[in-house]
Write a protein that holds these residues in place. Sequence first.
Motif, PDB file in Angstrom:
ATOM      1  N   ALA A 143      36.565  51.419  42.472  1.00  0.00           N
ATOM      2  CA  ALA A 143      37.312  50.625  43.457  1.00  0.00           C
ATOM      3  C   ALA A 143      37.743  51.535  44.600  1.00  0.00           C
ATOM      4  O   ALA A 143      37.928  52.744  44.418  1.00  0.00           O
ATOM      5  CB  ALA A 143      38.533  49.968  42.811  1.00  0.00           C
ATOM      6  N   THR A 145      40.446  51.731  48.115  1.00  0.00           N
ATOM      7  CA  THR A 145      41.644  51.159  48.732  1.00  0.00           C
ATOM      8  C   THR A 145      41.316  50.548  50.102  1.00  0.00           C
ATOM      9  O   THR A 145      40.302  50.880  50.722  1.00  0.00           O
ATOM     10  CB  THR A 145      42.727  52.229  48.892  1.00  0.00           C
ATOM     11  N   ALA A 200      40.133  43.339  42.015  1.00  0.00           N
ATOM     12  CA  ALA A 200      40.744  43.426  43.348  1.00  0.00           C
ATOM     13  C   ALA A 200      41.980  42.540  43.458  1.00  0.00           C
ATOM     14  O   ALA A 200      42.994  42.936  44.047  1.00  0.00           O
ATOM     15  CB  ALA A 200      39.706  43.036  44.405  1.00  0.00           C
ATOM     16  N   ILE A 209      42.987  46.515  47.576  1.00  0.00           N
ATOM     17  CA  ILE A 209      41.658  47.014  47.223  1.00  0.00           C
ATOM     18  C   ILE A 209      40.635  46.414  48.170  1.00  0.00           C
ATOM     19  O   ILE A 209      40.573  45.204  48.370  1.00  0.00           O
ATOM     20  CB  ILE A 209      41.313  46.663  45.760  1.00  0.00           C
ATOM     21  N   SER A 212      35.522  46.423  44.835  1.00  0.00           N
ATOM     22  CA  SER A 212      35.544  46.855  43.442  1.00  0.00           C
ATOM     23  C   SER A 212      34.273  46.350  42.757  1.00  0.00           C
ATOM     24  O   SER A 212      33.895  45.188  42.922  1.00  0.00           O
ATOM     25  CB  SER A 212      36.786  46.318  42.728  1.00  0.00           C
TER      26      SER A 212
END
Length: 241
Positions: A143, A145, A200, A209, A212
């Motif tokens: 994942a 950010t 997410a 997120i 992902s």
Amino acid sequence: LKRIMTAGKSKRIVKGKKTNKVDTFAKKVWYKVQAPAPYGNGKSFSFSPVNKSQGKKLSENTIKGRVFEVSVGDLCNDENFGYQIVRLKVDKVVKNTCYTSFDGLRFTSDKMGSLVSKWHSRIRAVTEVQTTDGYTLRVFSIAFTRRRTRQIKKTTYAQKSQKLKIAFKMKDIMRKTIAGGDIKDMCENLKENIIGVEIAKASAGVYPIQSSYIYKVKVLKAPKFDAGKFMDTFYDLGSSI
């Protein structure tokens, strides 16, 4: 200098003898390979050569266990899934047709490279889970950010404590989702990235997120082969076969 022995001088070269060129593929038989239900449901994606049966060594037994790596985009005729490479293993042979099962999945290197963004944190999680039909899998997820709304700061780095919380959520969601279904359900989830979307959403309260995915799956242990259950699990007999 390298010396070239003429015919008659060397014991290995017999004078006047001509070597017969043998076509190696004349001794082989071709098998049609079909994909399981989540990736085409009986669609033939390849032909594979095997040595013809000789004595007790049968060609059917030789091709069993052979693994093919195929693009999901090619199997489903959808280029949106082209970054997923699925491993399919031959488990059953009927006449000249091979039926395969799921044996793993990975992302292409260019897809993994495209996911990486500058000034963003990367979070990974690995867990082992068992499906309802007895498959033991090792699942790898990733994942990244995302920038918050109206964020002024240039970087979007998550703190270590936030990464640990998100990784815990990733493992929990993977265990619950995959353990609640069979291997066929998991393949459908992987293809549509359903688990990545859930990760997410669940992690938004800790840190936003951006994307992902489950980028790799390894089959650690498969259940004992059962011909009847195998066809029911991986092939929808009422539609394509």
